[in-house]
Design a protein around this motif. Structure first.
Motif, PDB file in Angstrom:
ATOM      1  N   TYR A  37       1.043  -1.166  -0.119  1.00 32.83           N
ATOM      2  CA  TYR A  37       0.055   0.013   0.123  1.00 32.83           C
ATOM      3  C   TYR A  37       0.991   1.164  -0.187  1.00 32.83           C
ATOM      4  N   ARG A  45      -3.858   6.557   2.343  1.00 35.06           N
ATOM      5  CA  ARG A  45      -3.556   5.344   2.078  1.00 35.06           C
ATOM      6  C   ARG A  45      -4.172   4.516   0.815  1.00 35.06           C
ATOM      7  N   LEU A  47      -4.382   0.933  -2.118  1.00 40.05           N
ATOM      8  CA  LEU A  47      -3.797  -0.254  -2.343  1.00 40.05           C
ATOM      9  C   LEU A  47      -2.892  -0.067  -3.705  1.00 40.05           C
TER      10      LEU A  47
END
Length: 121
Positions: A37, A45, A47
């Motif tokens: 991530y 944040r 992926l």
């Protein structure tokens, strides 16, 4: 205790490459999925890529065709090969491992401390 440690970040020019590494260590029963991530300045944040224990990979659209995730189960490790880097890839990259410490325990998220990737234009 379980530890997840990343390495391999740094500075690259646009179009260049970097490889991130992550290893899980300590006492545990199994590792399920692992992934990467990232958090860019001022953003949440997100992926980047994940990979199952059977090496089935999933990527964010923004990195498809440029990044490759792979793992070495014997070393409890996951890697992220980043090619054709862009300035917008600049972020702190975090490794995630879903680990069961005991055979009866559901997988729990463990995170590394993060490694900085900076891509200059």
């Amino acid at each position: 205790q379980v530890h997840v440690v990343e390495s391999g970040g740094g500075l690259a020019q646009a179009g260049g490459s970097l490889r991130l590494s992550c290893a899980a260590s300590g006492s545990f029963f199994s590792i399920n999925a692992m992934g990467w991530y990232r958090r860019a300045p001022g953003k949440q944040r997100e992926l980047v890529a994940t990979i199952t224990g059977g090496s089935s990979a999933n990527y964010a659209d923004s990195v498809k065709g440029r990044f490759t995730i792979y793992r070495d189960n014997a070393k409890n490790s996951v890697y992220l090969q980043m090619n054709s880097l862009k300035p917008e890839d600049t972020a702190v990259y975090f490794c995630n491992a879903k680990i069961s410490r005991y055979y009866y325990e559901m997988p729990t998220d463990y995170w590394g401390q993060g490694t900085q990737v900076t891509v200059s234009s």
